[in-house]
Write a protein that holds these residues in place. Structure first.
Motif, mmCIF file in Angstrom:
data_model
loop_
_atom_site.group_PDB
_atom_site.id
_atom_site.type_symbol
_atom_site.label_atom_id
_atom_site.label_comp_id
_atom_site.label_asym_id
_atom_site.label_seq_id
_atom_site.Cartn_x
_atom_site.Cartn_y
_atom_site.Cartn_z
ATOM 1 N N ALA A 1 0.831 -1.221 -0.058
ATOM 2 C CA ALA A 1 0.096 -0.068 0.084
ATOM 3 C C ALA A 1 0.882 1.224 -0.221
ATOM 4 C CB ALA A 1 -0.700 -0.045 1.165
ATOM 5 N N GLN A 2 0.384 2.396 -0.252
ATOM 6 C CA GLN A 2 1.137 3.680 -0.447
ATOM 7 C C GLN A 2 0.482 4.785 0.395
ATOM 8 O OE1 GLN A 2 3.332 4.149 -3.753
ATOM 9 N NE2 GLN A 2 2.287 5.928 -4.162
ATOM 10 N N ALA A 3 1.362 5.427 1.556
ATOM 11 C CA ALA A 3 0.848 6.735 2.116
ATOM 12 C C ALA A 3 1.189 7.939 1.196
ATOM 13 C CB ALA A 3 1.460 6.813 3.475
ATOM 14 N N ILE B 1 4.242 14.184 11.163
ATOM 15 C CA ILE B 1 4.019 13.882 9.850
ATOM 16 C C ILE B 1 3.865 12.844 9.270
ATOM 17 C CG2 ILE B 1 3.959 14.850 7.514
ATOM 18 C CD1 ILE B 1 4.139 17.624 8.630
ATOM 19 N N SER B 2 4.958 12.093 9.285
ATOM 20 C CA SER B 2 5.906 10.950 8.820
ATOM 21 C C SER B 2 4.491 9.743 9.458
ATOM 22 C CB SER B 2 7.016 10.521 8.884
ATOM 23 O OG SER B 2 7.909 11.469 8.530
ATOM 24 N N ALA B 3 4.637 9.761 10.745
ATOM 25 C CA ALA B 3 3.907 8.516 11.430
ATOM 26 C C ALA B 3 2.441 8.902 11.243
ATOM 27 C CB ALA B 3 4.189 8.934 13.132
ATOM 28 N N HIS C 1 -2.385 6.402 9.085
ATOM 29 C CA HIS C 1 -3.317 6.506 8.248
ATOM 30 C C HIS C 1 -3.519 5.549 7.078
ATOM 31 C CE1 HIS C 1 -4.612 10.876 9.860
ATOM 32 N NE2 HIS C 1 -4.433 10.028 10.762
ATOM 33 N N ALA C 2 -2.360 5.416 6.516
ATOM 34 C CA ALA C 2 -2.416 4.295 5.272
ATOM 35 C C ALA C 2 -2.645 3.042 5.641
ATOM 36 C CB ALA C 2 -1.043 4.512 4.749
ATOM 37 N N ALA D 1 -11.442 4.932 7.726
ATOM 38 C CA ALA D 1 -10.293 4.581 8.573
ATOM 39 C C ALA D 1 -10.201 5.610 9.638
ATOM 40 C CB ALA D 1 -9.048 4.405 7.833
ATOM 41 N N HIS D 2 -10.735 6.761 9.395
ATOM 42 C CA HIS D 2 -10.690 7.958 10.219
ATOM 43 C C HIS D 2 -11.671 8.108 11.429
ATOM 44 C CE1 HIS D 2 -7.276 9.632 7.821
ATOM 45 N NE2 HIS D 2 -7.876 9.021 6.918
#
Lengths: 342, 257, 230
Positions: free
Chosen positions: B119-121, B202-204, B209-210, B247-248
């Motif tokens: 998958a991709q964030a 931001i990275s985390a 989320h992804a 997901a959110h």
């Protein structure tokens, strides 16, 4: 840079440096008031390391140690490093940064007057590239008691979030990246009190104190008006233009002028007579370039502030700028080079 | 080098060893033929090497792939040929990848064990973050790894366990998370269940989320996915299942850490 | 082999490893090598690949030099170098796959490394295959030891380890954790600026050493070398 007779030169360097140190005092006082006494310890560490490295390098290079130490230039570098770093860094980071600035940034290039890069900004860049996480942890306003601050500087265990707060620039960038808009990010409670006022509660006082010190330098004729005016003017113009076009995603000029290191950079860093441009027109180009690059890094980059990188990048351009902006020799008309020159 | 006339050789070749000195056109022709011969000879060399290396390269790529999957799903957990037991997922928005995605199905003694997919964030600090996710048949996450990213060195790159100084690495906290609404797929700063590093949220946030989106999209279809024949396209499995839950979405219950 | 030939080969070796060192004196072909010198293993691996390409291309070009028409020599040289690099690239992909993934684009980029073409044009095209092979190898080895030093320094300062990734080449070998688990790592050493700063310091060290040697020789004209040759 310095006028003849050369007998006066050392004394003159010393006078300039002492005036710069005095002009830094108001801002140092404000930062201590806002962020705690950690800064005083950092100033002491940086000064001691700078003087020791300066003496060591002068001895290695077989130069007179006492006279050069007395000119105060190492102290100015040390103080500039200390004030632009987050005040609660562990002690070894400021030792590392200061030693890098004096040994590699200054003496390996030939010492005072020869270094192409601003040594203080070199130290800042080395540290921010190496330890970006620690470098973005500023203490919250009036955060933490003196004992806790000294414990941190001594290298004690750091409890994240307990005492640190994002700088306004950092909070804005993170907020915008998360999909927010300038107005909502600035009012959002999630980022804490950082946006209480124009550029974060407290930060505008730091900026104003730097500006006051800068005006003192101007009044004492240590610096000329070109660099501060061109830097702040360009920064305000670009920020104003960008926020007029897309106000949701770019902060306005007041924010950019008062946030981060804008005022410190405008009056104390970009005006470094050694690594900056020297001709009047050159100074205008040099400072405008710093403002443009700093704005770009702040708006699109990954690091907390862009002034340091911008200064180093424009330092590289100084020889070219100076060469292209040499005023014509008296008696020659502009645009009519004589003889062989083309 | 000496200023050689067109048909003189560099080095020590005596002139009489060469064909009779030709004219300019002849020189050009001779050069062209020689260049052609050199090209043929060295292309042949490359072709031979390519043939010799083809099978080892295939094996290396497969071994590497299995090694990577082994980081998110212990090899002891399955006994089937993971690289052959695949289905093709359609381009799902929840996976963040344009185009179809190959999904591997792990089984043990024929029983479903886990699904492994990429998958991709899209919202990393400096561009997309590519992830490999293993989802157990029970619906919980077996493991997540970052395959490719461009996060700031020393700041956001802790999502990659090779760069993470924490012990255990940050990315391991995904193991064992279930896809029921009980897990709040957010970092703690946003009121979720996942730790993050101060100053590099931001990275985390992007990774959390992804993974949440991807797991929520794949989990409801997992029985259908295990049932498909190997190599099949899995479009149907997603048409029959209800729309992937958000997901959110906030969950009322919190999971203890 | 007669003494003259042996002396010539010794001369080639001395030039490659020290006097005309690619990395410290000629500063040729540094781009990919600075990019991958983030660790000892990466630096030595790519250097070894470069040594191999330089030795082989030197030998092949020298063997074929009588056949290569002067006016098309550059395309032929590039053809030979590119073919050798492609074979090496395939070999890395097949048998050192993990290392291949780490070195990535930089193996194919050896083709464009100007030091390879420079040695082929300046030396191999005019000398015997044996001398040309040795010249390529010596030049490459000169690069290798500097890069090994640079890679070790960057890795040690940047992350406190040495030989990380060694298991990609020697299965079962372990990297050394030299500076303790708590060492934070001075990241700049691993990032591009660190390569330039450390290379600059290495060059400065060599220059200081050469200046020192020159001074000693000048101060003592009856140095042991003179005695030996007398």
């Amino acid at each position: 840079m310095y006028n003849s007779p050369f007998l006066r030169q050392k004394a003159s360097v010393r006078r300039v440096m002492v005036t710069v140190l005095v002009a830094m005092l108001p801002a140092i006082a404000v930062q201590v008031w806002l962020f705690g006494i950690g800064l005083l310890l950092q100033l002491a560490i940086a000064s001691a390391v700078a003087l020791a490295c300066e003496a060591g390098m002068l001895a290695l290079r077989r130069r007179p140690v006492a006279r050069a130490l007395g000119d105060g230039s190492a102290l100015v570098t040390a103080w500039l490093i200390a004030v632009c770093l987050p005040p609660l860094l562990p002690w070894w980071m400021i030792v590392l940064g200061t030693a890098f600035a004096i040994v590699i940034g200054k003496h390996l290039y030939g010492g005072l007057g020869q270094n192409p890069f601003n040594p203080a900004m070199l130290a800042y860049c080395v540290l921010i590239v190496s330890f970006p996480a620690l470098m973005s942890q500023w203490p919250g306003l009036h955060g933490g008691d003196a004992a806790a601050q000294l414990h941190w500087i001594a290298g004690g265990e750091r409890t994240l979030d307990a005492m640190t707060g994002a700088t306004p620039l950092d909070a804005l960038r993170t907020g915008l990246h998360g999909g927010g808009e300038v107005a909502s990010v600035m009012q959002s409670a999630a980022v804490g009190p950082a946006f209480g006022h124009v550029a974060g509660a407290g930060w505008e006082w730091v900026a104003l104190a730097w500006a006051a010190g800068g005006l003192l330098l101007l009044a004492m004729r240590i610096i000329t008006w070109h660099i501060p005016v061109a830097f702040l003017g360009t920064l305000a113009a670009i920020a104003g233009l960008a926020s007029a076009i897309d106000g949701a995603h770019f902060a306005g000029p007041a924010f950019h002028l008062l946030a981060g290191g804008s005022m410190l950079g405008a009056f104390f860093i970009a005006t470094d007579p050694v690594s900056g441009a020297t001709t009047p027109r050159g100074k205008l180009i040099f400072a405008a370039g710093i403002a443009l690059i700093a704005w770009l890094i702040r708006s699109f980059g990954a690091y907390p502030d862009g002034i340091a990188f911008a200064v180093l990048l424009m330092n590289i351009c100084v020889p070219l700028i100076d060469q292209k902006t040499q005023p014509p020799v008296f008696g020659h008309k502009l645009g009519k080079p004589d003889g062989g020159a083309k | 080098m000496s200023d050689a006339t067109p048909d003189t050789q560099p080095g020590d070749v005596p002139a009489q060893a060469l064909p009779p000195a030709p004219g300019a056109a002849g020189t050009a022709m001779r050069s062209a033929v020689l260049l052609g011969l050199f090209t043929v000879a060295f292309t042949a060399l490359m072709a031979v090497t390519y043939e010799a290396a083809r099978e080892p390269i295939r094996l290396s790529v497969e071994a590497r792939r299995l090694e990577l999957i082994g980081q998110v799903l212990p090899p002891a957990d399955y006994d089937n040929a993971l690289l052959e037991d695949t289905v093709q997922l359609p381009a799902l928005g929840a996976l963040g990848i344009d185009g179809p995605v190959t999904l591997h199905r792990a089984r043990r003694a024929g029983e479903p064990v886990a699904l492994v997919f990429e998958a991709q964030a899209p919202d990393g600090y400096s561009g997309a973050i590519r992830l490999l996710i293993a989802l157990r048949a029970s619906g919980e996450v077996a493991g997540v790894r970052v395959i490719a990213h461009r996060e700031t060195p020393g700041l956001g790159d802790y999502i990659d366990p090779a760069k993470d100084r924490a012990n255990p690495p940050w990315i391991t906290q995904f193991a064992g998370r279930d896809t029921s609404p009980a897990t709040r797929w957010k970092v703690r700063k946003d009121g979720g269940d996942f730790a993050y590093m101060s100053g590099a949220t931001i990275s985390a946030r992007a990774v959390v989320h992804a993974v949440g989106r991807a797991a929520a999209a794949i989990a409801p279809a997992r029985d259908a996915l295990f049932g498909l024949p190997a190599g099949a396209a899995a479009d149907e499995a997603f048409k029959t299942s209800p729309a992937a839950p958000d997901a959110h979405g906030d969950a009322s219950r919190s999971t203890p850490q | 082999m007669n003494p003259e030939e042996r002396a010539a080969l010794g001369d080639i070796g001395r030039k490659g490893l020290w006097e005309n060192n690619t990395a410290l004196v000629q500063l040729l072909g540094m781009c990919p090598l600075l990019a991958v010198s983030t660790s000892f293993v990466n630096a030595v691996s790519l250097s070894l690949a470069t040594v191999l390409v330089m030795a082989l291309s030197g030998g092949v070009v020298a063997a074929l030099r009588t056949l290569i028409p002067h006016e098309i020599r550059i395309p032929v040289f590039i053809l030979i170098i590119a073919a050798l690099v492609t074979c090496l690239d395939l070999a890395f992909n097949a048998w050192l796959h993990e290392l291949y993934l780490v070195l990535g684009i930089f193996i194919p980029l050896i083709v464009t490394n100007c030091i390879v073409l420079a040695r082929v044009e300046a030396f191999a095209a005019k000398n015997s295959p044996l001398a040309a092979t040795w010249d390529g190898a010596a030049m490459g080895l000169g690069l290798l030891w500097v890069l090994a030093l640079l890679g070790s320094a960057r890795e040690l300062i940047g992350s406190g380890t040495l030989f990380s990734g060694i298991q990609m080449i020697l299965p079962g070998a372990h990297p050394l954790q030299l500076l303790g688990e708590d060492y934070r790592g001075l990241l700049i050493a691993i990032l591009p600026p660190g390569a330039f700063i450390l290379l600059g310091l290495l060059i400065a060290t060599r220059n200081a050493w050469m200046a020192h040697v020159a001074k000693v020789r000048a101060a003592a004209p009856h140095a042991p070398t003179d005695v030996a040759s007398a």
